[in-house]
Design a protein around this motif. Structure first.
Motif, PDB file in Angstrom:
ATOM      1  N   GLU A   1       0.849  -1.197   0.000  1.00 36.04           N
ATOM      2  CA  GLU A   1       0.000   0.000   0.000  1.00 36.04           C
ATOM      3  C   GLU A   1       0.884   1.246   0.000  1.00 36.04           C
ATOM      4  O   GLU A   1       2.033   1.204   0.406  1.00 36.04           O
TER       5      GLU A   1
ATOM      6  N   CYS B   1      -3.673   0.607  -2.873  1.00 37.15           N
ATOM      7  CA  CYS B   1      -3.091  -0.722  -2.691  1.00 37.15           C
ATOM      8  C   CYS B   1      -2.919  -1.381  -4.052  1.00 37.15           C
ATOM      9  O   CYS B   1      -3.771  -1.239  -4.925  1.00 37.15           O
ATOM     10  N   ALA B   2      -1.819  -2.096  -4.199  1.00 36.52           N
ATOM     11  CA  ALA B   2      -1.557  -2.795  -5.462  1.00 36.52           C
ATOM     12  C   ALA B   2      -1.158  -4.230  -5.179  1.00 36.52           C
ATOM     13  O   ALA B   2      -0.549  -4.532  -4.153  1.00 36.52           O
TER      14      ALA B   2
ATOM     15  N   ILE C   1      -4.849  -2.492  -9.075  1.00 34.79           N
ATOM     16  CA  ILE C   1      -4.656  -1.343  -8.179  1.00 34.79           C
ATOM     17  C   ILE C   1      -6.023  -0.932  -7.646  1.00 34.79           C
ATOM     18  O   ILE C   1      -6.974  -0.785  -8.419  1.00 34.79           O
TER      19      ILE C   1
ATOM     20  N   GLU D   1      -8.094   1.775  -4.818  1.00 41.63           N
ATOM     21  CA  GLU D   1      -7.997   2.915  -3.896  1.00 41.63           C
ATOM     22  C   GLU D   1      -9.175   2.893  -2.934  1.00 41.63           C
ATOM     23  O   GLU D   1     -10.292   2.551  -3.313  1.00 41.63           O
TER      24      GLU D   1
ATOM     25  N   ALA E   1       1.828   1.234  -7.096  1.00 43.09           N
ATOM     26  CA  ALA E   1       0.891   1.938  -6.207  1.00 43.09           C
ATOM     27  C   ALA E   1       1.313   3.390  -6.012  1.00 43.09           C
ATOM     28  O   ALA E   1       0.480   4.307  -6.049  1.00 43.09           O
TER      29      ALA E   1
END
Length: 206
Positions: A30, A42-43, A85, A87, A154
């Motif tokens: 993150e 966050c990815a 990804i 958010e 991210a």
């Protein structure tokens, strides 16, 4: 003299998981837990781990220049077997708290991958409610190739988002501080009040 990039140490966790039969290993991280404004991003990414497809320079996104991050982000997205990804908005952070928002974002990113991972590596000490075997790695963004790759995409995504918010709300200098609580940002909040993208639970004492 420039220190050579050490793939062996960066891939220690991944190679150990491969030896145990994992083929698709996802790294998750993150960016934006600490800022006063904007979402947490966050990815999750599954990178190819064959030697000819590895990308030199993948590291903790905070250790890289903005230009280098952007170059690496493009390469990572090109070569990734899968990435996602997510958010979580400032409103939701205020509602459920930053820790739960981060957990939710990482979980959603992992579940959104087009390939289901055989194992997941997460940064820090984060246990997620996911249907995949998981392993937390403290300082994982610096120690794990897969987590480092997630941290880079991210960070580049979130920085671009904050640059756009800077155009809409120029008073706060988001293009420089990315929402973090710099002295200039705090002074701007005291003068102009908060905007719709500030985290109320983070700014109430100001």
């Amino acid at each position: 003299m420039k220190k050579p990039y050490d793939f062996d140490s960066k891939l220690f966790c991944e190679r150990a998981l491969e030896k145990n039969g994992a083929k698709y290993i996802a790294g998750a991280d993150e960016v934006g837990r600490g800022p006063l404004a904007g979402p947490v991003v966050c990815a999750a990414v599954i990178m190819p781990l064959s030697p000819e497809l590895l990308i030199e320079g993948v590291d903790d996104s905070k250790k890289l220049s903005a230009k280098r991050r952007e170059q690496l982000s493009e390469l990572i997205k090109e070569r990734a077997l899968a990435y996602a990804i997510m958010e979580i908005s400032n409103e939701e952070i205020d509602e459920i708290n930053i820790l739960q928002a981060t957990r939710k974002g990482m979980r959603e990113a992992l579940l959104a991958l087009k390939i289901a991972p055989d194992a997941v590596l997460t940064d820090g000490n984060m246990t997620l409610d996911i249907p995949f075997p998981q392993q937390s790695v403290v300082h994982g963004d610096a120690l794990s190739y897969s987590i480092g790759a997630a941290s880079i995409i991210a960070k580049v995504y979130r920085d671009a988002l904050m640059d756009k918010l800077a155009e809409a709300f120029p008073a706060y200098g988001f293009e420089k501080n990315k929402g973090y609580g710099t002295a200039a940002h705090i002074a701007a909040i005291k003068e102009a009040g908060v905007c719709p993208f500030h985290r109320r639970t983070f700014t109430k004492k100001l």
